[in-house]
Write a protein that holds these residues in place. Structure first.
Motif, mmCIF file in Angstrom:
data_model
loop_
_atom_site.group_PDB
_atom_site.id
_atom_site.type_symbol
_atom_site.label_atom_id
_atom_site.label_comp_id
_atom_site.label_asym_id
_atom_site.label_seq_id
_atom_site.Cartn_x
_atom_site.Cartn_y
_atom_site.Cartn_z
ATOM 1 N N UNK A 568 11.389 0.132 -3.794
ATOM 2 C CA UNK A 568 11.400 0.239 -5.151
ATOM 3 C C UNK A 568 10.727 1.639 -5.509
ATOM 4 N N UNK A 569 11.369 2.371 -6.557
ATOM 5 C CA UNK A 569 11.114 3.725 -6.724
ATOM 6 C C UNK A 569 9.528 4.097 -7.071
ATOM 7 N N UNK A 570 9.052 2.948 -7.789
ATOM 8 C CA UNK A 570 7.547 3.059 -7.941
ATOM 9 C C UNK A 570 6.857 2.948 -6.995
ATOM 10 N N UNK A 571 7.034 2.233 -5.976
ATOM 11 C CA UNK A 571 6.429 2.101 -4.708
ATOM 12 C C UNK A 571 6.369 3.325 -3.932
ATOM 13 N N UNK A 573 7.071 6.317 -5.088
ATOM 14 C CA UNK A 573 6.058 7.269 -6.043
ATOM 15 C C UNK A 573 4.563 7.039 -5.529
ATOM 16 N N UNK A 574 4.170 5.898 -5.507
ATOM 17 C CA UNK A 574 2.941 5.544 -5.419
ATOM 18 C C UNK A 574 2.599 4.919 -3.778
ATOM 19 N N UNK A 677 2.263 8.257 -11.205
ATOM 20 C CA UNK A 677 1.823 7.483 -12.712
ATOM 21 C C UNK A 677 0.360 7.633 -12.987
ATOM 22 N N UNK A 678 -0.573 8.096 -11.866
ATOM 23 C CA UNK A 678 -1.939 8.514 -12.464
ATOM 24 C C UNK A 678 -2.349 9.694 -11.774
ATOM 25 N N UNK A 681 -4.793 11.984 -13.825
ATOM 26 C CA UNK A 681 -6.264 11.513 -14.126
ATOM 27 C C UNK A 681 -7.082 12.464 -13.592
ATOM 28 N N UNK B 174 1.328 -0.986 -9.480
ATOM 29 C CA UNK B 174 1.985 0.440 -9.466
ATOM 30 C C UNK B 174 3.369 0.486 -10.003
ATOM 31 N N UNK B 175 3.940 -0.598 -10.195
ATOM 32 C CA UNK B 175 5.314 -0.692 -10.673
ATOM 33 C C UNK B 175 5.494 -0.226 -12.123
#
Ligand SMILES: [Zn+2]
Ligand SMILES: [Zn+2]
Lengths: 986, 219
Positions: A568-571, A573-574, A677-678, A681, B174-175
């Motif tokens: 998963x791309x989000x995972x 990235x994070x 994503x964060x 911050x 995180x998604x």
């Protein structure tokens, strides 16, 4: 062939490195290119024929629209620096031009990777450079493909360039005059720009040039140093504004009545993220302002609406038309229509036709099914109606009909151009599937071999038989070789696009084929052996325990979970979140294990330790523990108080240690906010690096350096202790010299130097400490002295690397180093000793912590977070190999230091279990190769994913580099193990 | 005897599950704009309170570990106070662990704390009801082969399930789907709740399945 686990693992990793290299070469495609056509080079089309047999009288390239062109490229100029509030405040002249001047303003969108060199290429060729350009960024070779500069030079234009010397490398013989400045001293942001501006006054007075290119680097350097919101940005923008004013007024003065107007272009190559870096694909990084300023344009009197979004590649096509040059053949850009909107209808149509013709030719050369492409169809239709329009025009028809028809053709052309360039941009991703497949097969086979040999490799002897000769002389091997070679010939002769694996020499290719079939045969025979005697004599100690402990379950679940999350791309990235989560859970599981150890089985300890380690102790210990536990139950409550008292402090230390580690990790997590994503911050690192908190940063850095000394020195020899102390002092003075920190006695800020002497001073000590360590190691090997010398030697090598990391880390990252050392100490003292975990578990924990520290130090899976400035510490000018080595070390310092610490720990554990080193090496190789293999397969499956360039490719690069580093680590493991094995034999 | 015990356990657990389902439905009759996702904090409070009440009622009805001694009233009060203190400590402990896992320290303290309270109700409260404020008993139950009755087994299973549920609930955060349930701490608290419910259902079934193998040492 008899092999020890360590040697076997190192060999496997080397082969895997080969596979990964091949895959990477195939995965990063070469960008869209037109075929080299010699016969009609530069053949520009005439206007579409008005009728059959008739040709129009316009056959030549249209004459230029502008006389002189000045391109001011401001590196890392983000769109809001001009159009936003910063622009209004600091760039008054430009703002006034944008709002009421003769100016067209746009937002140009850059394609990732947003790094300078690919962006310059995009600006000048109009093509989209491939991702591979990122890697080539450090040594940019001359640009060989068709480009604007080349066209201008062949047309006899005189070009002058001042600024970033990447240009000089790209266009070595194209400029009449040039002065390049190196872009690698990120800490310098005034001199780089003064080097450009000092030429300006003389050059503006001269008349003997046609194109002037200025590339200002200062803003980019300020961004890298202090971010987009730093107080340095405003004055820099103001300086740029003054330069633009100067150039614009002198260009206006030069314009005579009869001559053509001049053009001033202001653009940025890429933007700047909120942290001040670039490389990724966030909106701040890809949006750059683009201004066309010329008296040829209409004066704007309505207030500026939001600027239109353009592609960066459009600039090349527009400039080519503006200068009367042929559009570069690989350009995928469209003409910016507002630049030509004041020309006559016939000229406008002619320009659009030229652009469309070039795009459709590029499409023909890159797509077999071009005729079905909607853009191509649209273009053909528009071309036909263009012919009709010319027929009407030549007939002298001047009515309303002509105008309306012209507008219609114009619309058709614009539509066709848009479609053409979008389908060309999609073409950029063309993969060399054959090389990728070969690489994947090698990597997969190695992983399978590692997995199959796991039970034996983790047995107590850590040594096993590889069935090599029977498979190598089997019929299957030769058949497979022959078949693969045949496949190779067929694929290579029929391949349409160029393929890397086909281009290497035949001998090499046959060698790779033999490797693949040999691996396959070895796997098959190993598998066959396993099936033959399913009752294995020695099983994996992790598995052999009758029931799995929670720790084993967690390690397995964590490994599988991490590997699955890579899809998963989000995972991706994070990914740092995954690792932080896992090590937190690991700490809690360790806490539970310790509780169990101390509260329930504490009485068994004497018995377990009573089983003196011998060469086959792993199993015995496990068995004895299993036997002891029931015994203990019966003895519950008969604990003597003296035992309790002695163990009391140790017990509480052990109980507290997971919590201390957890708190350390929590603090580190808030130090560098990484990921996507964060990432915006606020974090502690930014707070520290801002200029108001210099004193705090200095204090923190000083405390960190002292802590590093305290934590490292305890196992060093006296000489290296002293060297370490001097080295750490040198680190502080280096940071003070380049202006990151201050000495307490130094009140007013003195001028900033590059700190070359200080950095080299530290390098001397680093080399000295490592040299002493290596000398001790060699001595222990040659004279076969006691283990202690070896342990000290290893630790000295480790401390030398720590010192190097301290030098290369940014000062706000020094606490990461301290906490890493602290956690290692706590774990060694209070957790692993009492829990008596086996080498495999300890290795995997080291690997997890290494991964977490990779992210704690501020890295992420995007290219933008690589700290290039680390490659220039103590170097006078850019030297490629040291720079790459230093940057690589600084980036992977976390995992590397943990791996070396593992080496130190296991070598001190050798007395407990002789196989520990082999097990550790094997586990380390296995745990690294699992994610790489899975990721390679995933990436192949996802190669048409939307985020393939921005998310998956950078991660692939990181993983590839990790394989090579792991191979190096395993080699050093093997070297140490070799040493040990010899001693045992003696 | 064992079968009747299991039946009692099953009925108690079904009662618990129903009470949790009711907390998602009933409050919308009294409160405007109530939804589990929209007004998550309210739901967290309601759910915690409801589960607490149900557990205490069940404890009074079933008395899983009946003690033979007569207990004085004063002793009962101190026991109750001790339970409250333990519960509070466990809330703080859970809060600390959640922060260590990466929850923001200062912002959204309330969310984090309510989530900690919810987790405590699912885990600590049950232990307090079943075992009382007796650390030795807790350690016994949660060590290997330490269960002495089916109640202990069910306690192990539900506690494990709630914590694993909360742990798994953190994964979707995180998604980049931008769903309302990805906001902290909704996914985690929902995960814990689902885990708890699953544990409540699994425990009797598991015990029933393994009833031949389960032999309990007498005290
Ligand atoms: Zn740049
Ligand atoms: Zn830069």
């Amino acid at each position: 062939m008899r092999l020890r686990s360590g040697v076997f693992a190192a060999g496997c990793l080397l082969v895997q490195g080969l596979g990964v290299g091949l895959f990477l070469r195939g995965f990063f495609p070469l960008p869209v290119r037109s075929l080299p056509r010699r016969e009609n080079r530069g053949g520009q089309p005439a206007e579409p024929p008005p009728g059959p047999g008739v040709t129009s009288n316009w056959t030549k390239i249209p004459s230029p629209l502008f006389k002189k062109v000045v391109i001011v490229l401001i590196d890392a100029l983000r769109d809001d620096f001009v159009f936003g509030s910063k622009g209004k405040q600091f760039m008054p002249y430009t703002t006034q031009l944008v709002e009421k001047g003769t100016c067209h303003s746009f937002i140009a969108e850059a394609k990732p990777p947003t790094v300078t060199m690919p962006r310059i290429k995009a600006l000048m060729t109009g093509s989209i450079p491939g991702f591979i350009d990122v890697i080539m960024n450090l040594n940019s070779p001359a640009l060989l493909e068709d480009n604007l500069i080349l066209q201008a030079k062949t047309a006899g234009k005189r070009i002058i360039f001042y600024g970033d010397d990447t240009w000089v490398k790209l266009f070595p013989k194209h400029f009449m005059e040039y002065d390049g400045t190196t872009s690698f001293f990120v800490s310098d942001y005034t001199e780089v720009d003064d080097n450009v501006t000092r030429h300006l006054d003389t050059i503006l007075k001269r008349e003997d040039w046609d194109i002037l290119i200025l590339h200002y680097l200062g803003l980019d350097h300020i961004g890298h140093l202090t971010g987009p919101n730093s107080p340095l940005v405003g004055p820099k923008l103001y300086e740029m504004d003054n330069i633009l004013k100067k150039i614009h007024t002198s260009l206006l003065l030069k314009e005579g009545e009869a001559s053509l107007p001049n053009l001033l272009i202001v653009c940025g190559d890429h933007g700047m993220s909120e942290t001040g870096s670039h490389g990724g694909s966030s909106e701040e990084e890809v949006h750059t302002p683009l201004l066309f300023i010329s008296s040829a344009f209409e004066k704007r009197n309505s207030p500026l609406k939001h600027p239109e979004l353009m592609q960066q590649t459009d600039i090349a096509a527009t400039l080519a038309i503006g200068l009367g040059l042929p559009i570069s053949r690989n350009s995928v850009g469209n003409i910016i229509f507002s630049v030509i909107e004041r020309k006559t209808m016939r000229e406008q149509l002619r320009f659009l036709h030229l652009n469309g013709f070039q795009l459709s030719r590029l499409l023909q050369e890159n797509m077999p099914t071009y005729e079905k492409d909607p853009g191509f169809e649209h273009f053909k239709v528009a071309e036909k109606s263009h012919g009709n329009w010319i027929k009407l025009y030549l007939e002298g028809n001047n009515s309303e009909i002509l105008l309306n028809l012209g507008k219609k053709v114009l619309k058709q052309y614009l539509e066709a151009l848009k479609l053409l360039s979008s389908s060309l941009s999609k073409q950029v991703a063309q993969y060399d599937v054959y090389s990728m497949t070969v690489g994947t097969v090698i990597v997969l086979e190695v992983l399978l071999l590692l997995l199959l040999s796991m039970p034996k490799a983790l047995s107590s002897r850590a040594e096993f038989e590889i069935p090599l000769s029977p498979p190598l002389f089997s019929l299957l091997f030769y058949l497979m070789c022959l078949m693969l070679c045949a496949v190779h010939v067929i694929v290579c002769t029929s391949a349409e696009s160029s393929c890397y694996f086909c281009n290497i020499s035949w001998l090499m290719a046959v060698g790779v084929m033999m490797l693949i079939s040999a691996l396959m045969c070895v796997i098959l025979s190993t598998f066959g052996k396993m099936l033959e005697n399913p009752k294995l004599p020695a099983k994996n100690p992790v598995v052999s325990n009758s029931s799995w402990s929670e720790l084993d379950v967690l390690i397995l679940a964590g490994t599988i979970g991490h590997v699955v999350s890579l899809g998963a791309s989000s995972f991706i990235e994070e990914e740092h979140q995954t690792w932080y989560f896992l090590i937190n859970t690991l700490c809690l599981a360790l806490c539970q294990e310790i509780c169990r150890n101390y509260f329930l089985v504490k009485e068994c300890d004497p018995q377990i330790t009573a089983v003196k380690p011998n060469f086959e102790d792993t199993e015995e210990t496990a068995q004895s523990r299993n036997v002891d536990i029931p015994l203990c139950d019966s003895k519950l409550g008969k604990v003597t108080s003296s035992d309790e008292f002695i163990k009391g402090s140790e017990k509480w230390m052990a109980l507290a240690s997971p919590w201390i580690i957890l708190i350390c990790c929590r603090l580190l997590r808030s130090l560098n906010q990484t990921g996507i994503q964060w990432a915006h911050r606020p974090d502690f690192g930014h707070w520290l690096t801002s200029s108001e908190h210099k004193a705090v940063l200095s204090l923190l850095a000083a405390i960190s350096l002292v802590m590093i000394f305290i934590l490292v020195q305890r196992r060093c020899s006296l000489v290296s202790k002293i060297a370490m102390a001097f080295g750490l002092l040198g680190v502080y003075s280096y940071r003070a010299a380049i202006g990151n920190v201050v000495f307490p006695w130094q009140q007013d800020s003195k001028d900033i130097s590059k700190g070359i002497i200080e950095a080299r001073f530290v390098y001397v000590f680093v080399l000295g400490i490592i040299f002493t360590g290596v000398k001790d190691l060699l001595k222990s090997q040659v004279i076969s002295a006691d283990c202690r010398a070896k342990r000290i030697g290893l630790w000295e090598v480790y401390s030398g690397l720590v010192l190097l990391a301290a030098l290369l880390f940014r000062p706000h990252n020094l606490p990461v180093l301290v906490f890493s050392l602290l956690i290692q100490t706590i774990m060694t003292r209070c957790i692993w000793k009492p829990l008596k975990l086996d080498a495999a578990q300890i290795t995997i924990m080291h690997y997890w912590f290494g991964q977490a520290f990779f992210y704690f130090q501020g890295n992420s899976n995007s290219i933008a977070t690589v700290d290039v400035s680390a490659g220039f510490v103590g170097l006078d000018n850019y030297a490629e190999i040291p720079a790459i080595f230093l940057t690589g070390f600084a980036t992977y310092a976390g995992p590397l230091l943990w791996a070396i610490h593992l080496l130190c720990y296991l070598s001190s554990e050798v007395s407990r279990s002789s196989a520990a080193m082999g097990h550790g090496c094997f586990c380390y190789a296995l745990i690294c190769s699992i994610p790489v293999t899975v990721y390679i397969i995933l990436v192949t499956a996802l190669r048409y994913h939307l985020f393939i360039w921005s998310v998956f490719s950078p991660k692939l690069l990181y993983e590839g580099v990790r394989v090579f580093i792991t191979a190096a680590v395993c080699m050093s493991f093997t070297a140490m193990d070799q040493n040990q094995a010899q001693k045992i034999q003696d | 005897m064992k079968d009747s015990e299991i039946k009692r356990l099953l009925s108690a657990h079904i009662f618990c599950v129903f009470s949790i389902i009711l907390t998602t439905v009933v409050p919308s009759l009294f409160l405007e704009n109530f939804s589990v996702l929209g007004t998550h904090l309210t739901w967290l409070c309601i759910c915690s309170i409801c589960v607490t009440i149900v557990n205490i009622i069940l404890y009074i009805i079933f008395k899983p570990n009946p003690s033979s001694k007569r207990i004085s009233f004063a002793h009962k009060v101190t026991r109750f106070l001790k339970c409250c203190v333990y519960f509070f400590i466990s809330c703080i402990l859970f809060h600390g662990i959640i922060v260590l896992y990466g929850a923001p320290l200062i912002e959204s303290v309330l969310e984090t704390f309510l989530f900690a309270v919810l987790l405590s109700t699912f885990t600590t409260l049950q232990c307090l009801c079943m075992l009382g404020p007796n650390i030795q008993a807790w350690i016994r139950v949660f060590s290997k082969n330490g269960a002495m009755s089916i109640w202990d087994n069910s306690l192990q299973i539900t506690t494990m399930c709630s914590i694993v549920g909360a742990w798994l609930g953190a994964f979707p955060i995180p998604l980049d789907w931008d769903r309302p349930w990805q906001i902290w701490p909704i996914s985690c608290s929902l995960g814990a709740t689902f885990g708890y419910v699953a544990g409540l259902i699994i425990a009797p079934l598991w015990i029933y399945w393994n009833r031949k193998k389960l032999t309990y040492k007498s005290r």
